[in-house]
Design an enzyme around this catalytic site. Structure first.
Site, PDB file in Angstrom:
ATOM      1  N   TYR A 111       0.850  -1.188   0.000  1.00 26.95           N
ATOM      2  CA  TYR A 111       0.000   0.000   0.000  1.00 26.95           C
ATOM      3  C   TYR A 111       0.882   1.234   0.000  1.00 26.95           C
ATOM      4  CZ  TYR A 111      -3.592   3.343   1.507  1.00 26.95           C
ATOM      5  OH  TYR A 111      -4.457   4.408   1.588  1.00 26.95           O
ATOM      6  N   ASP A 155       9.211   2.894   0.079  1.00 27.11           N
ATOM      7  CA  ASP A 155       8.124   3.510   0.828  1.00 27.11           C
ATOM      8  C   ASP A 155       8.325   3.116   2.288  1.00 27.11           C
ATOM      9  OD1 ASP A 155       5.870   4.232   2.148  1.00 27.11           O
ATOM     10  OD2 ASP A 155       4.452   3.313   0.737  1.00 27.11           O
ATOM     11  N   LYS A 170       3.610   8.701   9.054  1.00 26.15           N
ATOM     12  CA  LYS A 170       3.438   8.068  10.358  1.00 26.15           C
ATOM     13  C   LYS A 170       4.423   8.597  11.417  1.00 26.15           C
ATOM     14  CE  LYS A 170       0.617   4.575   8.428  1.00 26.15           C
ATOM     15  NZ  LYS A 170       0.665   3.818   7.191  1.00 26.15           N
TER      16      LYS A 170
HETATM   17  C1  LIG Z   1       0.028   4.329   5.802  1.00 21.21           C
HETATM   18  C2  LIG Z   1       0.841   4.121   4.598  1.00 21.21           C
HETATM   19  C3  LIG Z   1       0.781   4.992   3.490  1.00 21.21           C
HETATM   20  C4  LIG Z   1      -0.216   6.103   3.405  1.00 21.21           C
HETATM   21  O1  LIG Z   1      -0.014   7.093   4.356  1.00 21.21           O
HETATM   22  P1  LIG Z   1      -1.248   8.066   4.726  1.00 21.21           P
HETATM   23  O2  LIG Z   1      -0.647   9.011   5.704  1.00 21.21           O
HETATM   24  O3  LIG Z   1      -2.319   7.193   5.284  1.00 21.21           O
HETATM   25  O4  LIG Z   1      -1.666   8.739   3.474  1.00 21.21           O
HETATM   26  C5  LIG Z   1       1.663   4.805   2.459  1.00 21.21           C
HETATM   27  N1  LIG Z   1       2.559   3.788   2.487  1.00 21.21           N
HETATM   28  C6  LIG Z   1       2.630   2.928   3.512  1.00 21.21           C
HETATM   29  C7  LIG Z   1       3.660   1.850   3.492  1.00 21.21           C
HETATM   30  C8  LIG Z   1       1.763   3.040   4.580  1.00 21.21           C
HETATM   31  O5  LIG Z   1       1.819   2.152   5.574  1.00 21.21           O
END
Ligand SMILES: *Cc1c(COP(=O)(O)O)cnc(C)c1O
Length: 428
Positions: free
Chosen positions: A144, A239, A267
């Protein structure tokens, strides 16, 4: 436990907010029932609107690595708020957090702050395309990267066929530029590169996958990706929205000793306020506006409250040489404890863990990619989730989520959790 007030609040919310929630993962679609409304949280615990106390293993889906309402973070936000909450002009604190982040993370010279992980990944891909002059990207099934169009894509039938959109509203035009690979399958990535010669701008990956439960990269997988990117003039985008400032000071790049070309954060970097960021070497970052032609902007980007929370959080992590080991040790303890009681009760399961990320799958096969993650027994998970909730332990309301261990958890909390698993296991 009683969730009367939560249920009533949810019914009210549903009238004015789609599904009653501002982000789908908060709803209990995967497990049934209605979501818990939080009143406040402190350290390792949530207190809900019915005054139940829950041990929290979600921690806002990762950011609260020190536990809730950590004093230095809260104080920093309060002090900043008194001086104005947004200016749309440069502030010194933006440079301070940028300097600290650049000093903690390997292989980056500059960092740009945005408001979410979604924005970070979306901007990183635009930058990769602008830098390489190529259009296509490779992402991995089950990873994601936020909810922007390019990432909401599933596989077509053949490895090299175009992806089809995962959500209405994503156009075929966008979908055709996103190629989908299998996590931990380097041959699959090679095939995609071969079939799309000189067309791929970047490969984006969660270096430890955390959005299909927790799936560590196989030995050599990330190294092989790095080599493939080098030989094919493709940028490697890590990511690290989940893994950054969690697996190590320098995130997965440091843990696995692999350099990515662009790194995305979210995060933890915001200390619980809405923050994302992306970072790279000068050569790449200098392509961004206003220095270069790749446009990216934000009215509230680098917001002083957000930067104050993030700076306080990163400072705590930077000053505590043992924190990442301590987190990993606590998680290891939980891992062993849960495995032991599930085994004693003959509950079929697999537990994956990297550092302070852990997940429990109710299937005995090794979980290495999206297909194997999807094999887990969802009925067992539902029972497990509600059983744990009833015991006062809050895990994510989905079988595809990682648990996040915080430093606020004591060994007593972990023992309480393991004892709860023992009781719940008897009914699985
Ligand atoms: C949570 C998450 C996102 C998205 O971040 P948001 O602040 O919810 O837009 C993107 N990549 C990873 C790996 C994530 O865990």
């Amino acid at each position: 436990m009683i969730y009367k007030r939560s249920s009533a609040l949810f019914a009210e919310a549903e009238k004015v907010i789609p599904g009653g929630v501002n982000s789908p993962v908060r709803a209990f679609k995967g497990v049934g029932g209605t979501p818990i409304f939080v009143k406040e949280a402190k350290g390792a615990y949530l207190y809900d609107e019915d005054d139940n106390r829950l041990i929290d293993y979600i921690n806002s889906w990762g950011p609260m690595i020190l536990g809730h309402a950590h004093k230095s973070v809260v104080d920093a936000v309060i002090e900043k708020a008194k001086k104005g909450t947004s200016f749309g002009m440069p502030t010194e604190i933006e440079t301070q957090i940028a300097e600290l982040a650049v000093s903690m993370v390997p292989n980056i010279d500059k960092i740009r702050f945005v408001n979410s992980g979604t924005e970070a990944c979306m901007s990183a891909v635009r930058l990769a395309r602008g830098f390489t002059g190529k259009d296509k990207i490779i992402k991995f099934a089950g990873c994601y990267h936020g909810h922007s169009d390019s990432f909401l894509i599933q596989a077509g039938s053949g490895a090299s066929t175009f992806g089809t959109p995962n959500s209405p509203g994503v156009t075929q035009g966008t979908a055709k530029d996103t190629l989908l690979a299998k996590y931990n399958d380097i041959d699959n990535v090679k095939e995609l590169i071969e079939a799309n010669k000189n067309e791929i701008a970047c490969i984006i990956i969660e270096p430890v996958a955390g959005n299909m439960g927790c799936i560590p990269p196989k030995e050599g997988f990330l190294q092989n990706l790095r080599a493939l990117c080098d030989t094919n003039n493709i940028l490697l985008v890590f990511d690290e929205v989940m893994t950054g400032f969690r697996l190590a000071k320098g995130g997965a790049q440091e843990l696995f000793k692999i350099n990515a070309d662009i790194v995305c954060f979210g995060k933890v970097i915001g200390g619980g306020l809405p923050v994302g960021a992306f970072a790279a070497r000068n050569e790449i970052m200098n392509h961004l506006a206003p220095l270069g032609p790749v446009y990216q902007a934000g009215t509230l980007s680098g917001n002083p409250l957000a930067m104050a929370a993030g700076l306080a959080m990163l400072t705590e992590l930077d000053n505590d040489a043992k924190i990442f080991n301590r987190l990993a040790e606590k998680t290891e303890y939980l891992h062993k404890g849960i495995a032991k009681v599930l085994n004693e009760n003959k509950v079929v399961h697999t537990i994956n863990q990297t550092g302070s990320m852990i997940s429990v799958y109710f299937d005995e096969a090794e979980v290495i990619d999206f297909d194997t993650a999807a094999r887990g027994n969802n009925e067992t998970f539902k029972k497990f989730f509600h059983g744990m909730l009833n015991e006062g332990v809050y895990i994510a309301p989905s079988a595809f989520e990682t648990w996040f261990i915080t430093d606020a958890l004591t060994y007593q909390d972990l023992d309480f959790t393991i004892a709860a698993v023992r009781r719940v296991a008897k009914s699985l």
